[in-house]
Design a protein around this motif. Structure first.
Motif, PDB file in Angstrom:
ATOM      1  N   ALA A   1      -6.312   2.063 -16.156  1.00 40.67           N
ATOM      2  CA  ALA A   1      -5.229   2.074 -15.562  1.00 40.67           C
ATOM      3  C   ALA A   1      -5.645   2.074 -14.012  1.00 40.67           C
ATOM      4  CB  ALA A   1      -4.457   3.387 -15.643  1.00 40.67           C
ATOM      5  N   THR A   2      -4.865   1.060 -13.420  1.00 37.84           N
ATOM      6  CA  THR A   2      -4.939   1.008 -12.054  1.00 37.84           C
ATOM      7  C   THR A   2      -3.770   1.531 -11.216  1.00 37.84           C
ATOM      8  OG1 THR A   2      -6.181  -1.100 -12.328  1.00 37.84           O
ATOM      9  CG2 THR A   2      -5.395  -0.798 -10.288  1.00 37.84           C
ATOM     10  N   HIS A   3      -3.884   2.424 -10.453  1.00 38.58           N
ATOM     11  CA  HIS A   3      -2.590   2.910  -9.583  1.00 38.58           C
ATOM     12  C   HIS A   3      -2.625   2.294  -8.372  1.00 38.58           C
ATOM     13  CE1 HIS A   3      -2.330   5.937 -12.897  1.00 38.58           C
ATOM     14  NE2 HIS A   3      -3.381   6.183 -12.851  1.00 38.58           N
ATOM     15  N   ASP A   4      -3.617   1.940  -7.610  1.00 36.12           N
ATOM     16  CA  ASP A   4      -3.685   1.546  -6.495  1.00 36.12           C
ATOM     17  C   ASP A   4      -4.520   0.050  -6.442  1.00 36.12           C
ATOM     18  OD1 ASP A   4      -3.582   0.933  -3.577  1.00 36.12           O
ATOM     19  OD2 ASP A   4      -5.071   2.442  -3.131  1.00 36.12           O
ATOM     20  N   SER A   5      -3.568  -1.025  -6.664  1.00 34.86           N
ATOM     21  CA  SER A   5      -4.608  -2.202  -6.828  1.00 34.86           C
ATOM     22  C   SER A   5      -4.868  -2.964  -5.738  1.00 34.86           C
ATOM     23  CB  SER A   5      -3.160  -3.377  -7.676  1.00 34.86           C
ATOM     24  OG  SER A   5      -2.149  -3.485  -6.690  1.00 34.86           O
ATOM     25  N   ILE A   6      -4.273  -2.827  -4.396  1.00 31.53           N
ATOM     26  CA  ILE A   6      -4.525  -3.249  -3.463  1.00 31.53           C
ATOM     27  C   ILE A   6      -5.924  -2.527  -2.629  1.00 31.53           C
ATOM     28  CG2 ILE A   6      -4.096  -3.319  -0.771  1.00 31.53           C
ATOM     29  CD1 ILE A   6      -1.107  -3.580  -1.803  1.00 31.53           C
ATOM     30  N   GLY A   7      -5.886  -1.021  -3.020  1.00 32.60           N
ATOM     31  CA  GLY A   7      -7.210  -0.351  -2.563  1.00 32.60           C
ATOM     32  C   GLY A   7      -8.294  -0.861  -3.501  1.00 32.60           C
TER      33      GLY A   7
ATOM     34  N   SER B   1     -10.545  -1.023   5.633  1.00 25.73           N
ATOM     35  CA  SER B   1     -10.055   0.337   5.046  1.00 25.73           C
ATOM     36  C   SER B   1      -8.425   0.363   4.754  1.00 25.73           C
ATOM     37  CB  SER B   1     -10.283   1.506   6.066  1.00 25.73           C
ATOM     38  OG  SER B   1      -9.311   1.289   7.444  1.00 25.73           O
ATOM     39  N   ARG B   2      -8.211   1.152   3.777  1.00 21.60           N
ATOM     40  CA  ARG B   2      -6.825   1.017   3.231  1.00 21.60           C
ATOM     41  C   ARG B   2      -6.134   2.275   4.095  1.00 21.60           C
ATOM     42  NH1 ARG B   2      -2.270   0.005   0.745  1.00 21.60           N
ATOM     43  NH2 ARG B   2      -1.710   0.554  -1.293  1.00 21.60           N
ATOM     44  N   GLU B   3      -4.756   1.719   4.664  1.00 19.80           N
ATOM     45  CA  GLU B   3      -4.221   2.809   5.483  1.00 19.80           C
ATOM     46  C   GLU B   3      -3.008   3.576   4.579  1.00 19.80           C
ATOM     47  OE1 GLU B   3      -5.147   3.944   8.415  1.00 19.80           O
ATOM     48  OE2 GLU B   3      -6.741   2.669   8.136  1.00 19.80           O
ATOM     49  N   SER B   4      -2.063   2.733   4.136  1.00 17.85           N
ATOM     50  CA  SER B   4      -0.730   3.319   3.352  1.00 17.85           C
ATOM     51  C   SER B   4      -1.387   3.557   1.914  1.00 17.85           C
ATOM     52  CB  SER B   4       0.170   2.560   3.470  1.00 17.85           C
ATOM     53  OG  SER B   4       1.255   2.887   2.798  1.00 17.85           O
ATOM     54  N   LYS B   5      -1.555   4.729   1.487  1.00 14.25           N
ATOM     55  CA  LYS B   5      -2.049   5.011   0.099  1.00 14.25           C
ATOM     56  C   LYS B   5      -0.792   5.219  -0.727  1.00 14.25           C
ATOM     57  CE  LYS B   5      -6.577   6.663   1.460  1.00 14.25           C
ATOM     58  NZ  LYS B   5      -6.376   6.593   2.972  1.00 14.25           N
ATOM     59  N   PRO B   6      -0.728   5.190  -2.172  1.00 18.16           N
ATOM     60  CA  PRO B   6       0.297   5.415  -2.828  1.00 18.16           C
ATOM     61  C   PRO B   6       1.158   6.795  -2.745  1.00 18.16           C
ATOM     62  CG  PRO B   6      -1.346   4.276  -4.244  1.00 18.16           C
ATOM     63  CD  PRO B   6      -1.907   4.862  -2.792  1.00 18.16           C
ATOM     64  N   GLY B   7       0.243   7.943  -2.332  1.00 16.34           N
ATOM     65  CA  GLY B   7       0.482   9.281  -2.276  1.00 16.34           C
ATOM     66  C   GLY B   7       1.112   9.373  -0.789  1.00 16.34           C
ATOM     67  N   CYS B   8       0.923   8.551   0.021  1.00 17.00           N
ATOM     68  CA  CYS B   8       1.432   8.845   1.490  1.00 17.00           C
ATOM     69  C   CYS B   8       1.567   7.619   2.204  1.00 17.00           C
ATOM     70  CB  CYS B   8       0.290   9.701   2.352  1.00 17.00           C
ATOM     71  SG  CYS B   8       0.806  10.172   3.934  1.00 17.00           S
TER      72      CYS B   8
END
Length: 130
Positions: free
Chosen positions: A2-8, A76-83
């Motif tokens: 399962a991929t929760h953060d595809s952009i990350g 670096s990923r800035e906006s994450k699924p949790g925040c």
């Protein structure tokens, strides 16, 4: 898996391939990933990208090196699924005093920070590249 953060995951693929000295890297295709690749190519961080496949599309990125040193020093990923991080166009932070770029997803598509300021469009900050 399962991929929760595809952009990350996409940014990690590019970062790892760049640090390992690979010529190319492959990832699953999506509109946002292609938008990020377009901006990276326009800004000179990658040489090119190619979308291939009909049913299961793939995006192949050709990485850029200058005298053996990767053009992408950091990503670096800035906006994450949790925040999630949203900015209006006036408050988009500059990356390394303008030496890097921020990539945002807006109502006008995936844009770099300078284009967001010019078009007066805010949105979710996806990542920073320098």
């Amino acid at each position: 898996m399962a991929t929760h953060d595809s952009i990350g995951d996409f940014l990690t693929i590019v970062r790892n391939a760049s640090r390992a000295g690979k010529d190319t890297c492959k990832a699953q295709w999506s509109k946002i990933r292609e938008g990020i690749a377009i901006i990276l190519k326009d800004e000179g961080y990658i040489v090119d990208y190619v979308v291939s496949g009909d049913v299961k599309k793939e995006i192949t990125i050709t990485l850029k090196y200058v005298d053996g040193i990767p053009a992408i020093t950091g990503i670096s990923r800035e906006s994450k699924p949790g925040c999630r991080q949203y900015f209006e166009y006036r408050s988009i932070p500059r990356v390394l005093n303008g030496m890097g770029i921020s990539i945002l997803t807006t109502s006008k598509g995936v844009l770099k920070d300078a284009d967001c300021r010019a078009q007066k469009a805010g949105g979710e900050m996806l990542c920073k590249v320098w």
